[in-house]
Write a protein that holds these residues in place. Structure first.
Motif, PDB file in Angstrom:
ATOM      1  N   LEU A 141     -73.191  42.724  57.331  1.00  0.00           N
ATOM      2  CA  LEU A 141     -73.531  43.852  56.453  1.00  0.00           C
ATOM      3  C   LEU A 141     -74.989  44.253  56.578  1.00  0.00           C
ATOM      4  O   LEU A 141     -75.354  45.397  56.348  1.00  0.00           O
ATOM      5  N   VAL A 142     -75.840  43.308  56.959  1.00  0.00           N
ATOM      6  CA  VAL A 142     -77.272  43.609  57.041  1.00  0.00           C
ATOM      7  C   VAL A 142     -77.767  43.565  58.491  1.00  0.00           C
ATOM      8  O   VAL A 142     -78.969  43.535  58.748  1.00  0.00           O
ATOM      9  N   GLY A 143     -76.806  43.543  59.428  1.00  0.00           N
ATOM     10  CA  GLY A 143     -77.173  43.639  60.837  1.00  0.00           C
ATOM     11  C   GLY A 143     -77.662  42.352  61.478  1.00  0.00           C
ATOM     12  O   GLY A 143     -78.263  42.375  62.541  1.00  0.00           O
ATOM     13  N   LEU A 144     -77.403  41.224  60.837  1.00  0.00           N
ATOM     14  CA  LEU A 144     -77.790  39.953  61.451  1.00  0.00           C
ATOM     15  C   LEU A 144     -76.822  39.579  62.576  1.00  0.00           C
ATOM     16  O   LEU A 144     -77.217  38.957  63.556  1.00  0.00           O
ATOM     17  N   ALA A 145     -75.550  39.967  62.415  1.00  0.00           N
ATOM     18  CA  ALA A 145     -74.542  39.606  63.428  1.00  0.00           C
ATOM     19  C   ALA A 145     -73.478  40.686  63.526  1.00  0.00           C
ATOM     20  O   ALA A 145     -73.304  41.487  62.608  1.00  0.00           O
ATOM     21  N   ASP A 146     -72.749  40.699  64.660  1.00  0.00           N
ATOM     22  CA  ASP A 146     -71.615  41.612  64.819  1.00  0.00           C
ATOM     23  C   ASP A 146     -70.364  41.005  64.193  1.00  0.00           C
ATOM     24  O   ASP A 146     -69.486  41.703  63.697  1.00  0.00           O
ATOM     25  N   VAL A 147     -70.321  39.687  64.267  1.00  0.00           N
ATOM     26  CA  VAL A 147     -69.092  38.956  63.996  1.00  0.00           C
ATOM     27  C   VAL A 147     -69.428  37.714  63.187  1.00  0.00           C
ATOM     28  O   VAL A 147     -70.500  37.135  63.359  1.00  0.00           O
ATOM     29  N   ILE A 148     -68.526  37.306  62.285  1.00  0.00           N
ATOM     30  CA  ILE A 148     -68.694  35.998  61.647  1.00  0.00           C
ATOM     31  C   ILE A 148     -67.473  35.130  61.933  1.00  0.00           C
ATOM     32  O   ILE A 148     -66.372  35.638  62.174  1.00  0.00           O
ATOM     33  N   VAL A 149     -67.684  33.838  61.923  1.00  0.00           N
ATOM     34  CA  VAL A 149     -66.580  32.879  61.964  1.00  0.00           C
ATOM     35  C   VAL A 149     -66.677  32.112  60.660  1.00  0.00           C
ATOM     36  O   VAL A 149     -67.669  31.435  60.397  1.00  0.00           O
ATOM     37  N   ASP A 150     -65.654  32.272  59.800  1.00  0.00           N
ATOM     38  CA  ASP A 150     -65.728  31.669  58.475  1.00  0.00           C
ATOM     39  C   ASP A 150     -64.336  31.277  57.994  1.00  0.00           C
ATOM     40  O   ASP A 150     -63.331  31.674  58.577  1.00  0.00           O
ATOM     41  N   LEU A 151     -64.327  30.513  56.909  1.00  0.00           N
ATOM     42  CA  LEU A 151     -63.062  30.118  56.300  1.00  0.00           C
ATOM     43  C   LEU A 151     -62.557  31.251  55.420  1.00  0.00           C
ATOM     44  O   LEU A 151     -63.325  31.917  54.732  1.00  0.00           O
ATOM     45  N   VAL A 152     -61.255  31.440  55.458  1.00  0.00           N
ATOM     46  CA  VAL A 152     -60.609  32.457  54.636  1.00  0.00           C
ATOM     47  C   VAL A 152     -59.447  31.791  53.923  1.00  0.00           C
ATOM     48  O   VAL A 152     -58.687  31.044  54.545  1.00  0.00           O
ATOM     49  N   SER A 153     -59.315  32.032  52.621  1.00  0.00           N
ATOM     50  CA  SER A 153     -58.069  31.570  51.999  1.00  0.00           C
ATOM     51  C   SER A 153     -57.303  32.746  51.423  1.00  0.00           C
ATOM     52  O   SER A 153     -56.267  33.128  51.955  1.00  0.00           O
TER      53      SER A 153
END
Ligand code: PRT
Ligand code: MG
Length: 224
Positions: A160-172
């Motif tokens: 959202l703030v332009g630090l990355a294009d993509v995230i890898v995170d946990l989703v439930s």
């Protein structure tokens, strides 16, 4: 690995983290006849007594559970597969999938980011994650070049703030992604929590550990 003096041969120390892991381990403990006598959400104590004089529970950060077990400061513990994968497995015996604290490790992007096009074009992706090991492996398998940015929390903010294009995170539930206008574009793996046991404890305290491990195994199948 070491067995510190504070952890004696007549008693078992179980390492748990507050929150979902503690909450979802309680019913398993109950099946083993163990009741934790204080609530970690209200108590300031980090060592909690149980109804069994031979069992104590210590409350540590989720990502610290394997460390306590590895060094024998705890005989056993409950940790997510996500945490275990990022941690060295030396000195740990990982015998039981408890089927609790279920979620998945996923790739997510901003709604208006065309992930498939970026992959097709062979673009280099900036990936923010707490799970750099798993992320590195995933993109290497796909043949995608990435710059990995290690974060310790709030991954959802990074795109959202332009630090990355993509995230890898946990989703439930997916609610956190939705609330931040992010979409899940790839599921990397299913995650559940595991019972891990210190290898030395498994040998030296087998008589104390075995019945609890059996009860956990049975209950985890029945309950989850
Ligand atoms: O919170 P802290 O920084 O102390 O540590 P932690 O986040 O590692 O601990 P905790 O208690 O939050 O999680 C412990 C374990 O629970 C993790 O290691 C996972 O194996 C498992 N688990 C299951 C989850 C989730 N579900 C989960 N949804 N861990 C984290 N989340 C987070 C996720 O990172 C994201 O920020 O919840 C958010 C998404 O949830 P939904 O429901 O909105 O999709
Ligand atoms: Mg958390």
């Amino acid at each position: 690995m070491n067995q510190p003096e504070s952890n004696n041969a007549q008693e078992l120390v179980l390492a748990l983290s507050k929150g979902r892991i503690f909450d979802e381990t309680i019913p398993l403990l109950q099946e083993a006849g163990i009741q934790v006598l204080e609530d970690p959400e209200t108590s300031r104590k980090l060592i909690l007594p149980t109804n069994q004089p031979t069992v104590r529970v210590i409350i540590v950060r989720a990502s610290d559970v394997p460390t306590y077990v590895q060094y024998g400061a705890a005989d056993f513990g409950v940790a997510g597969k996500d945490v275990l994968q990022e941690h060295s497995s030396a000195g740990l015996y990982q015998p039981i999938d408890l089927h609790i604290a279920k979620c998945r490790l996923s790739v997510a992007v901003r709604e208006n980011f065309d992930y498939d096009a970026a992959i097709k074009q062979g673009s280099r992706l900036r990936v923010a994650s707490k799970y750099v090991q798993a992320a590195r492996e995933h993109f290497a398998k796909k043949g995608v070049h990435v710059d990995l940015i290690k974060l310790y929390g709030s991954m959802e903010l990074a795109p959202l703030v332009g630090l990355a294009d993509v995230i890898v995170d946990l989703v439930s539930t997916g609610n956190t992604l939705k609330a931040n206008n992010l979409v899940e574009v790839e599921k990397i793996q299913e995650i559940t929590s595991r019972l891990i046991v210190n290898q030395a404890s498994l040998k030296l305290k087998r008589q104390l550990l075995q019945p609890i491990m059996e009860a956990f195994k049975k209950a985890s199948i029945q309950l989850n």
